[in-house]
Design a protein around this motif. Structure first.
Motif, PDB file in Angstrom:
ATOM      1  N   TYR A  29       7.792  12.831 -10.583  1.00 56.89           N
ATOM      2  CA  TYR A  29       8.500  11.604 -11.334  1.00 56.89           C
ATOM      3  C   TYR A  29       9.295  10.770 -10.202  1.00 56.89           C
ATOM      4  CZ  TYR A  29      11.362   8.982 -14.406  1.00 56.89           C
ATOM      5  OH  TYR A  29      12.069   7.834 -15.060  1.00 56.89           O
ATOM      6  N   ALA A  30       9.852  11.591  -9.141  1.00 50.05           N
ATOM      7  CA  ALA A  30      11.060  11.072  -8.308  1.00 50.05           C
ATOM      8  C   ALA A  30      10.030  10.076  -7.267  1.00 50.05           C
ATOM      9  CB  ALA A  30      11.837  12.225  -7.559  1.00 50.05           C
ATOM     10  N   LEU A  31       8.835  10.616  -6.949  1.00 48.50           N
ATOM     11  CA  LEU A  31       7.915   9.721  -6.032  1.00 48.50           C
ATOM     12  C   LEU A  31       7.511   8.624  -6.696  1.00 48.50           C
ATOM     13  CD1 LEU A  31       6.148  12.674  -4.355  1.00 48.50           C
ATOM     14  CD2 LEU A  31       7.792  11.357  -3.434  1.00 48.50           C
ATOM     15  N   LEU A  32       6.981   9.004  -7.926  1.00 51.91           N
ATOM     16  CA  LEU A  32       6.483   7.455  -9.011  1.00 51.91           C
ATOM     17  C   LEU A  32       7.822   6.736  -9.079  1.00 51.91           C
ATOM     18  CD1 LEU A  32       4.425   6.497 -10.757  1.00 51.91           C
ATOM     19  CD2 LEU A  32       5.529   7.806 -12.671  1.00 51.91           C
TER      20      LEU A  32
ATOM     21  N   GLY B  36       3.494   6.531  -5.178  1.00 51.24           N
ATOM     22  CA  GLY B  36       3.555   6.674  -6.737  1.00 51.24           C
ATOM     23  C   GLY B  36       2.365   7.513  -7.222  1.00 51.24           C
ATOM     24  N   THR B  37       1.254   7.125  -6.637  1.00 53.69           N
ATOM     25  CA  THR B  37       0.000   7.892  -6.934  1.00 53.69           C
ATOM     26  C   THR B  37       0.246   9.482  -6.789  1.00 53.69           C
ATOM     27  OG1 THR B  37      -1.502   5.878  -6.367  1.00 53.69           O
ATOM     28  CG2 THR B  37      -2.443   7.854  -6.754  1.00 53.69           C
ATOM     29  N   VAL B  38       0.601   9.653  -5.627  1.00 50.03           N
ATOM     30  CA  VAL B  38       0.908  11.059  -5.181  1.00 50.03           C
ATOM     31  C   VAL B  38       1.839  11.663  -6.301  1.00 50.03           C
ATOM     32  CG1 VAL B  38       2.134  12.635  -3.703  1.00 50.03           C
ATOM     33  CG2 VAL B  38       0.600  10.952  -2.744  1.00 50.03           C
ATOM     34  N   GLY B  39       2.996  10.901  -6.466  1.00 50.72           N
ATOM     35  CA  GLY B  39       3.748  11.454  -7.733  1.00 50.72           C
ATOM     36  C   GLY B  39       3.041  11.573  -8.873  1.00 50.72           C
ATOM     37  N   SER B  40       2.264  10.748  -9.283  1.00 50.17           N
ATOM     38  CA  SER B  40       1.515  10.706 -10.637  1.00 50.17           C
ATOM     39  C   SER B  40       0.595  12.008 -10.641  1.00 50.17           C
ATOM     40  CB  SER B  40       0.820   9.434 -10.918  1.00 50.17           C
ATOM     41  OG  SER B  40       0.323   9.696 -12.458  1.00 50.17           O
TER      42      SER B  40
ATOM     43  N   ARG C  13       0.981  -1.150  -0.136  1.00 52.63           N
ATOM     44  CA  ARG C  13      -0.011   0.033   0.036  1.00 52.63           C
ATOM     45  C   ARG C  13       0.735   1.334  -0.006  1.00 52.63           C
ATOM     46  NH1 ARG C  13      -4.337   0.178   4.662  1.00 52.63           N
ATOM     47  NH2 ARG C  13      -5.321  -1.315   2.897  1.00 52.63           N
ATOM     48  N   GLY C  14       1.953   1.174   0.831  1.00 49.47           N
ATOM     49  CA  GLY C  14       2.763   2.567   0.846  1.00 49.47           C
ATOM     50  C   GLY C  14       3.405   2.577  -0.697  1.00 49.47           C
ATOM     51  N   PRO C  15       3.963   1.878  -1.136  1.00 56.29           N
ATOM     52  CA  PRO C  15       4.471   2.376  -2.521  1.00 56.29           C
ATOM     53  C   PRO C  15       3.476   2.723  -3.686  1.00 56.29           C
ATOM     54  CG  PRO C  15       5.618   0.238  -1.926  1.00 56.29           C
ATOM     55  CD  PRO C  15       4.414   0.508  -0.913  1.00 56.29           C
ATOM     56  N   LEU C  16       2.233   2.117  -3.352  1.00 57.72           N
ATOM     57  CA  LEU C  16       1.053   2.488  -4.316  1.00 57.72           C
ATOM     58  C   LEU C  16       0.738   3.916  -3.954  1.00 57.72           C
ATOM     59  CD1 LEU C  16      -1.985   0.602  -5.006  1.00 57.72           C
ATOM     60  CD2 LEU C  16      -2.133   2.696  -4.254  1.00 57.72           C
TER      61      LEU C  16
END
Length: 482
Positions: free
Chosen positions: A64-67, A15-19, A9-12
């Motif tokens: 992009y970095a967060l993604l 990455g969503t915040v990054g997108s 869940r954390g990576p998801l």
């Protein structure tokens, strides 16, 4: 089960915040259509200049970095067997959807697509004239000036789709962008359908294949966020290859032919698939090859002719498949070699760079022909090995052609993702994938010669690669496990 959910869940979320950040920043830093109502005189116009544009650019790169951070963290868990295919698919969807609504990112190619569709719709031959032939300024002023007089290098199916898009959206570039992205999702759906079948034959891991080929930045940022018609091409290529491996030879060749009718690069795989077809027959090697070759040629000719007639064009696009060779960047290995030799042996004496690049490109083409022929001959046993070698051939075409663009790596990746990868090999794939956003600005301008940007991008990409196999090398997390 709860621990497993917490794991991915954390990576998801990251990455969503990054997108979403990339979506927001794209309205200021991305390749917006000229006269777009939101940013020309509308409420977001402040994002297109000065501090607003700087803020938007920072949002794109931070996103992009967060993604990437979320993708790598998820990748560690996939490699460790902590998560399966469904969480990776969910993450892919969460990272992809925001970029469907975003302006074009890191490229302006979509504006050329729409102009080529408008050219065909107006009754002109898109394979002999460029966008300047159009009467509507909306199309011309959005195409990068470098391509104003360049005819279309794409196949008849893509011209047909581009023509249909313009017929529906008219001169609205923003609507045309959205429809193009939605049409490209057909390619993504085909890729998702094909990957389980390819994995079954090629011996890989489905979670790894989906994580690499669908959730990775090459697909999410370039193919979807771009958008690029390569997504359609690799969808047809992957699905057709899976069908040939499943002994549905004619249907598989037909689908790969549709990929060729989008972009000619897919044709590289066809001779390898003939070996797969031949391997399923029961006579001698060369009789099997002759029968399979005859069947493949017949299917290809019938399908390609039908698409060409439907598109209302001829075969003029064949002469334009190398149109991108006008670009000079060191992502292409032969071009990089020419630039390096010129720097050492030519520049001090005032000799033109073009001479060195021309020579090394010719040598690169000769090497490419050798690699393709050798891989094809080694693939004569057919079966999954022929498909693995087809992937190698597609990577070779991307890297040894006169020009290489970041999204070209997806040509081989759509097949190679399904093989068994070692963690260190995946780390290399991560480093290369992460770097491939650096060669272009969010607006689509080439940056490969700006070494003040390229050098740190290479270092950060190497850090990303190491992070996959050595969790948190900079000790950013509390427990160092990701």
């Amino acid at each position: 089960m709860t621990l497993g959910v917490r794991t991915w869940r954390g990576p998801l979320v990251v990455g969503t915040v990054g997108s979403v950040l990339m979506l927001a920043g794209a309205f200021g830093a991305g390749a917006m259509a000229v006269g777009d109502p939101l940013t020309a005189e509308g409420p977001l116009s402040w994002l297109r200049y000065g501090h607003g544009k700087l803020l938007a650019s920072l949002a794109v790169y931070l996103g992009y970095a967060l993604l990437v951070f979320g993708w790598i963290r998820l990748g560690r868990q996939v490699i460790a067997g902590q998560v399966g295919t469904r969480p990776v698919l969910l993450a892919s969807a969460c990272w992809t959807v925001p970029l469907l609504a975003a302006p074009a990112l890191f490229t302006r190619d979509v504006f050329s697509y729409l102009a080529q569709g408008a050219i065909a719709l107006a009754g002109h031959d898109p394979f002999t004239v460029g966008p300047t032939v159009l009467a509507d300024p909306e199309f011309i002023e959005n195409v990068h000036p470098f391509w104003h007089n360049t005819p279309a290098p794409y196949g008849p199916l893509f011209i047909l789709l581009a023509k249909g898009t313009v017929a529906v959206t008219g001169t609205s570039i923003t609507a045309g962008l959205l429809v193009t992205k939605l049409v490209n999702l057909v390619g993504l759906a085909l890729l998702l359908w094909a990957l389980p079948r390819l994995v079954r034959h090629l011996g890989g891991s489905l979670p790894v294949a989906v994580w690499l080929a669908v959730a990775g930045p090459l697909t999410v940022v370039h193919l979807v966020g771009g958008p690029h018609n390569d997504l359609l091409m690799i969808g047809f290529l992957a699905a057709g290859t899976a069908l040939v491996l499943d002994r549905r030879h004619a249907t598989g060749i037909a689908l790969v032919t549709l990929g060729v009718a989008v972009k000619a690069s897919a044709a590289v795989a066809l001779p390898f698939l003939v070996w797969v077809w031949a391997g399923h027959l029961s006579s001698t090697l060369w009789r099997n090859f002759a029968r399979a070759c005859a069947g493949a040629v017949a299917v290809f000719a019938a399908v390609f002719a039908a698409v060409t007639v439907a598109a209302g064009v001829d075969l003029g696009w064949v002469t334009m498949v190398n149109a991108s060779s006008r670009l000079v960047n060191w992502l292409s290995l032969p071009t990089a070699a020419g630039q390096l030799v010129h720097l050492v042996a030519g520049a001090p004496f005032g000799v033109s760079r073009d001479l060195f690049v021309t020579i090394t490109r010719a040598l690169g083409t000769a090497l490419l022909v050798y690699v393709l022929v050798r891989q094809w001959w080694l693939a004569r046993g057919g079966g999954p090995d022929a498909v693995r070698r087809a992937a190698i051939a597609l990577f070779a075409v991307a890297l040894l052609s006169p020009t290489m663009l970041p999204w070209y790596l997806t040509w081989g990746l759509c097949l190679a993702a399904a093989v068994a990868w070692k963690p260190r090999q995946l780390a290399v794939a991560v480093g290369v994938s992460v770097f491939m956003v650096a060669p272009y600005s969010p607006e689509g301008e080439q940056l490969t010669d700006v070494w003040l940007l390229m050098a740190p991008a290479i270092l950060l990409s190497a850090l990303a690669a190491v992070s996959l196999v050595r969790p948190d090398p900079l000790r950013l997390s509390d427990n160092g496990s990701g």
